[in-house]
Design an enzyme around this catalytic site. Structure first.
Site, short mmCIF file in Angstrom:
data_model
loop_
_atom_site.label_atom_id
_atom_site.label_comp_id
_atom_site.label_asym_id
_atom_site.label_seq_id
_atom_site.Cartn_x
_atom_site.Cartn_y
_atom_site.Cartn_z
N ASP A 86 0.96 -1.26 0.34
CA ASP A 86 0.03 -0.01 0.19
C ASP A 86 1.02 1.32 -0.12
O ASP A 86 2.02 0.80 0.26
CB ASP A 86 -1.04 0.33 0.79
CG ASP A 86 -2.29 -1.19 1.29
OD1 ASP A 86 -1.95 -1.88 0.24
OD2 ASP A 86 -2.91 -0.84 1.94
N HIS A 232 3.62 -1.78 3.49
CA HIS A 232 3.71 0.09 2.96
C HIS A 232 5.22 -0.25 2.14
O HIS A 232 6.03 -0.64 2.37
CB HIS A 232 3.08 0.17 4.36
CG HIS A 232 1.68 0.26 5.30
ND1 HIS A 232 1.36 -1.18 6.10
CD2 HIS A 232 0.17 0.32 4.08
CE1 HIS A 232 0.72 -1.11 6.16
NE2 HIS A 232 -0.32 0.13 5.70
#
Length: 268
Positions: A86, A232
């Site tokens: 992400d 992430h």
């Protein structure tokens, strides 16, 4: 091969037009009104609070399907996992692509629209190297995504979708809600854009925790065949590449490979 395709349920579940949550809300408030009238505020008020907390829990819990279907695990039995990354593109993106190539791994990058618009070359490189892209909102309003109204929610989802389509020529099929939150205004837009919502079942808060060994150890506890792994890039601590490098090493040592959901839909 065709038999396999027919027997496997679709992973890409776009929300259908449904007002079930509205009817549930009306029914809950009707029950509160009856309780308040019959039993008084001492019973009615706690019931009202409990009702609102239940609907709030549906918005804040990433795997909750209260406001539409959500994919949180792949239905496979062999040692393959779906890596999802992400918050990009970022300064980490190219290093992550090199790292994934070196391990023969694939991932889906859930991209923020305004960051993609600022670095379209990285978005195109993700696709060119055989990875997936997903919609992760346009501006990543982390603190308030769960409470956005219909107009702002429309901008967040459709603007990101339009940006990624314009850059790559490909309309993303997957949506990762910001912090995993949702509300009643998400599903109509996902249906309009042809998007399916994705959660996860393995996470280690790698956007805020800065110890790679601790992060990977936490992820390892939640690994299983078909796990959707939340990762992430571009975190302030600057160690996401190191974390993912260590995770890829551990996956190899544990006999895990990576898979994209499109491969499963194609019968792989």
């Amino acid at each position: 091969m065709s038999a396999i395709r027919e027997s496997r349920p679709s992973l890409h579940r776009v929300p259908r037009a449904s007002s079930a949550w509205r009817w549930a809300l009306l029914a809950a408030h009707a029950a509160v009104a009856v309780a308040w009238w019959q039993l008084g505020w001492r019973f009615g008020l706690p019931l009202l609070v409990a009702t609102h907390l239940a609907f709030l829990w549906g918005a804040l819990r990433p795997r909750s399907a209260m406001y539409g279907p959500v994919l949180s695990h792949l239905p496979i039995d062999d040692r393959r996992v779906w890596l999802t990354i992400d918050d990009g593109p970022s300064d980490d993106t190219r290093a992550l692509l090199d790292l994934l190539d070196a391990h023969g791994a694939k991932a889906t990058f859930f991209l923020v629209g305004e960051r993609a618009a600022a670095r379209p070359d990285l978005v195109r490189e993700i696709v060119a190297r055989g990875h997936g892209i997903g919609n992760h909102s346009h501006g990543h309003p982390q603190a308030r995504f769960w409470s956005l109204g219909p107009a702002r929610m429309r901008r967040e989802i459709t603007q990101c979708q339009d940006t990624l389509r314009a850059i790559t020529g490909i309309a993303p099929r997957w949506f990762r809600a910001v912090v995993g939150h949702a509300n009643p205004f998400v599903s109509p837009l996902l249906r309009e854009c042809g998007l399916a919502r994705v959660a996860w079942d393995a996470r280690a808060y790698d956007a805020v925790r800065s110890n790679p060994a601790a992060v990977v150890a936490r992820l390892e506890r939640d690994l299983s065949p078909g796990a959707i792994v939340l990762l992430h890039e571009g975190a302030r601590h600057g160690r996401n590449v190191e974390m993912i490098a260590l995770l890829l090493q551990r996956l190899h040592a544990l006999g895990y490979a990576t898979v994209l959901p499109e491969e499963l839909e194609d019968g792989a």
